[in-house]
Write a protein that holds these residues in place. Structure first.
Motif, short mmCIF file in Angstrom:
data_model
loop_
_atom_site.label_atom_id
_atom_site.label_comp_id
_atom_site.label_asym_id
_atom_site.label_seq_id
_atom_site.Cartn_x
_atom_site.Cartn_y
_atom_site.Cartn_z
N GLU A 27 40.03 30.91 25.96
CA GLU A 27 38.80 30.60 26.67
C GLU A 27 38.64 29.11 26.81
OE1 GLU A 27 35.32 32.88 26.00
OE2 GLU A 27 36.42 34.35 24.82
N ASP A 28 38.18 28.70 27.98
CA ASP A 28 38.04 27.29 28.29
C ASP A 28 36.59 27.03 28.71
OD1 ASP A 28 38.30 24.70 29.08
OD2 ASP A 28 39.55 25.12 30.82
N ARG A 84 46.00 37.31 33.45
CA ARG A 84 44.96 37.29 34.48
C ARG A 84 43.87 36.34 34.03
NH1 ARG A 84 41.52 42.91 34.35
NH2 ARG A 84 40.68 42.67 32.24
N LEU A 85 43.07 35.90 35.00
CA LEU A 85 41.97 34.99 34.73
C LEU A 85 40.65 35.64 35.09
CD1 LEU A 85 43.31 31.60 36.14
CD2 LEU A 85 43.28 32.37 33.78
N ILE A 86 39.64 35.32 34.30
CA ILE A 86 38.27 35.72 34.58
C ILE A 86 37.47 34.43 34.64
CG2 ILE A 86 36.27 37.01 33.79
CD1 ILE A 86 38.32 38.83 32.30
N ARG A 102 38.52 32.33 31.39
CA ARG A 102 39.19 33.00 30.27
C ARG A 102 40.52 33.55 30.77
NH1 ARG A 102 35.92 37.71 28.04
NH2 ARG A 102 37.01 38.87 29.64
N GLU A 103 41.58 33.25 30.04
CA GLU A 103 42.91 33.77 30.36
C GLU A 103 43.23 34.90 29.40
OE1 GLU A 103 47.54 32.42 29.90
OE2 GLU A 103 46.10 30.89 30.52
N GLU A 104 43.59 36.06 29.95
CA GLU A 104 44.00 37.20 29.13
C GLU A 104 45.49 37.42 29.32
OE1 GLU A 104 41.51 40.44 30.40
OE2 GLU A 104 39.81 39.71 29.21
N ARG A 105 46.15 37.84 28.25
CA ARG A 105 47.59 38.05 28.29
C ARG A 105 47.93 39.35 27.59
NH1 ARG A 105 52.32 34.13 27.95
NH2 ARG A 105 54.00 35.34 27.04
N LEU A 132 45.58 29.11 32.96
CA LEU A 132 44.23 28.60 33.11
C LEU A 132 44.25 27.11 33.43
CD1 LEU A 132 41.23 29.68 31.07
CD2 LEU A 132 41.57 27.29 31.50
N ALA A 133 45.15 26.38 32.80
CA ALA A 133 45.25 24.93 33.07
C ALA A 133 45.69 24.68 34.52
CB ALA A 133 46.24 24.29 32.11
N ARG A 134 46.62 25.50 35.03
CA ARG A 134 47.04 25.33 36.43
C ARG A 134 45.88 25.61 37.38
NH1 ARG A 134 51.61 27.62 34.23
NH2 ARG A 134 51.15 29.70 35.03
N PHE A 135 45.05 26.61 37.05
CA PHE A 135 43.87 26.87 37.87
C PHE A 135 42.92 25.67 37.83
CE2 PHE A 135 39.37 28.11 37.35
CZ PHE A 135 39.06 28.30 38.69
N ARG A 136 42.68 25.11 36.65
CA ARG A 136 41.77 23.96 36.52
C ARG A 136 42.25 22.79 37.38
NH1 ARG A 136 36.70 24.69 34.86
NH2 ARG A 136 36.61 25.75 32.88
#
Length: 155
Positions: A27-28, A84-86, A102-105, A132-136
């Motif tokens: 979670e970020d 996946r990302l939420i 939030r990244e789930e694996r 998640l970092a790439r999305f940010r």
């Protein structure tokens, strides 16, 4: 003596997974606030996510975007995974919007045919936050584009 050390090392290696913590999502809570309209933020979050994922569900009432699973299969059990990302947008125009993610694996535990998506046996895994970092980064670049064209004109 050597066999005792070998047995001790083997017991430690076998016991490590049993002692590890429960798999958890990453979670970020990035403290960055964006001073844009909600509609603009919503559109930019979707566009940044679509650079990596297909959108499974975009619920504007709850301000949440959920991506579809991105699978990476492998020929060995527990080597394949999916993420996946939420993403949730919080805030208002006056205070600014924060984007929480939030990244789930999950790992593929299928032993016989692990490189088949149809036969995959997904178990929760610990996310590392890389996706998640790439999305940010993609979102930040969309919201803060380069302005090198201004420097070129000033020269």
């Amino acid at each position: 003596m050597r066999s005792i050390l070998l047995l001790a090392a083997l017991a430690a290696v076998i016991g490590l997974p049993a002692c590890s913590s429960h798999p958890e999502p990453y979670e970020d809570d990035w403290e960055m606030k964006y001073m844009h309209s909600y509609d603009f933020m919503w559109d930019q979050c979707i566009a940044a996510l679509q650079q990596q994922y297909r959108i499974e569900k975009a619920d504007e009432e709850s301000h949440t975007i959920t991506t579809d699973w991105d699978e990476h299969l492998a020929v060995m059990a527990y080597q394949g995974y999916r993420t996946r990302l939420i993403v949730t947008i919080e805030g208002d125009v006056e205070e600014g919007y924060k984007v929480k993610a939030r990244e789930e694996r999950e790992q593929n535990a299928e032993q016989i045919n692990p490189d088949s998506s149809a036969e995959a046996d997904w178990e929760p895994g610990t996310a590392d936050g890389g996706t998640l970092a790439r999305f940010r980064i993609a979102l930040h670049r969309r919201l803060n584009p380069k302005e090198s064209w201004r420097e070129a004109e000033a020269r």
